[in-house]
Scaffold this motif. Structure first.
Motif, PDB file in Angstrom:
ATOM      1  N   VAL A   7      -8.581   1.930  -2.151  1.00  0.00           N
ATOM      2  CA  VAL A   7      -8.657   0.583  -1.585  1.00  0.00           C
ATOM      3  C   VAL A   7     -10.111   0.160  -1.425  1.00  0.00           C
ATOM      4  CG1 VAL A   7      -6.430   0.603  -0.420  1.00  0.00           C
ATOM      5  CG2 VAL A   7      -8.429   1.587   0.736  1.00  0.00           C
ATOM      6  N   VAL A  27      -5.723  -2.983  -3.017  1.00  0.00           N
ATOM      7  CA  VAL A  27      -5.741  -1.772  -3.841  1.00  0.00           C
ATOM      8  C   VAL A  27      -6.667  -2.003  -5.031  1.00  0.00           C
ATOM      9  CG1 VAL A  27      -4.352  -0.207  -5.258  1.00  0.00           C
ATOM     10  CG2 VAL A  27      -3.413  -1.141  -3.120  1.00  0.00           C
ATOM     11  N   TYR A  59       0.838  -1.191   0.000  1.00  0.00           N
ATOM     12  CA  TYR A  59       0.000   0.000   0.000  1.00  0.00           C
ATOM     13  C   TYR A  59       0.875   1.243   0.000  1.00  0.00           C
ATOM     14  CZ  TYR A  59      -3.455  -3.480   1.295  1.00  0.00           C
ATOM     15  OH  TYR A  59      -4.249  -4.583   1.311  1.00  0.00           O
TER      16      TYR A  59
END
Length: 319
Positions: free
Chosen positions: A121, A135, A115
């Motif tokens: 997300v 994601v 991330y």
């Protein structure tokens, strides 16, 4: 206690809904309602979180027995289904939900290195606690549609010329021999010289700039004149007129000689590209000219009025 009074007021078999929180004492989960810890049945699957808001159904089963059922968690507003990473910690992610709220979670799929700041997300919530599923891949913009393929270039073909007129010149003009009727005669008879021609109208744009590779001519039905019971050699020329001129046509290429049989029916003959007269005949026809019969022996041929295909031409071409 308030809850005791509530339970006492419930008729046997009746149901009431209360709001509470989930509570874990280290060995068992309880539904905490109004300061009371209730042993409860939990809707399956319910994944409890300490202190999470829950909806509890209470049923009076009679004989002073009541049962509590945890139906689900609840929140004052719907939980966001997606968000955007605002910070990445060692074991925690912070994100801004699509509802405008700021949240933190230690639940996420994959390592924190998956991330980065600004990543969109996908989220899922369990009893008020978020889990980051991963994601969200950016939607790829589809490439623009390819333009349609250009039409194929036609490199070869055949142009068909159908006679718009046929006639005989002699005895002072056109159509005066043997009753006219656009029949075609050639040769000498009784001291008169006759020539016959087929006409095809204006030049054909489809042939402009093309190379003529073969010429086929449909010789009409032979008439019963002259020595029609004998074979003969007739002489074909190209002329320059698209329609009957004031006098005889101007023959500019030929002759191309062909042998015909006694009483010959309509027949196709080919003027091959290797013939000495081919180039001149091809050029005249492309420019709007036609075919002329001239010279002895004396012969006669069906008109295009009797046979619409009399004198038809096929010109093969290549680009």
């Amino acid at each position: 206690m308030v809850l005791d009074n509530t339970l006492a007021a419930i008729q046997p078999g009746a149901f009431t809904l209360r709001f509470g929180t989930a509570y874990y004492d280290g060995s068992k989960w309880f539904a905490e309602v109004g300061g009371n810890l209730l042993s409860a049945r939990w809707a399956d699957p319910t994944q409890a979180v300490q202190g999470a808001k829950i909806m509890v159904g209470i049923v009076n089963e009679g004989r002073g027995q009541s049962s509590a059922y945890v139906l689900s968690g609840f929140s004052d507003q719907p939980r966001p289904s997606s968000g955007q990473i605002t910070a990445v910690g060692v074991d925690e992610l912070l994100f801004a939900g699509d509802d405008g709220g700021i949240y933190a979670t230690k639940r996420f799929i994959g390592p924190t290195s998956d991330y980065a700041l600004g990543n969109p997300v996908q989220l899922i919530w369990t009893m008020g606690y978020p889990t980051v599923l991963g994601v969200i891949a950016a939607l790829a913009t589809p490439p623009p549609a390819a333009p349609p393929a250009p039409p194929p270039v036609v490199a070869a073909g055949t142009e068909v010329l159908t006679a718009t007129a046929s006639d005989t010149f002699g005895v002072g003009g056109w159509g005066r021999w043997a009753g006219g009727g656009e029949k075609v005669y050639s040769g000498t008879y009784g001291g008169y010289t006759l020539t016959g021609s087929f006409f095809y109208g204006a030049p054909r744009p489809a042939l402009a700039g093309k190379t003529i590779t073969a010429i086929r001519f449909r010789v009409p039905q032979r008439l019963t004149v002259g020595n029609y019971n004998s074979g003969a050699t007739i002489h074909l020329y190209a002329h320059t007129s698209g329609a009957r001129p004031g006098g005889d046509v101007a023959r500019v290429a030929g002759p191309f000689d062909i042998a015909v049989s006694a009483g010959q029916p309509p027949a196709w003959v080919t003027i091959p590209i290797g013939n000495a007269a081919f180039a001149g005949i091809a050029a005249a026809l492309v420019n709007g000219g036609g075919i002329s019969f001239a010279g002895d022996p004396y012969t006669g041929w069906t008109s295009r009025l009797t046979d619409p295909l009399a004198g038809q031409l096929e010109l093969d071409w290549s680009a």
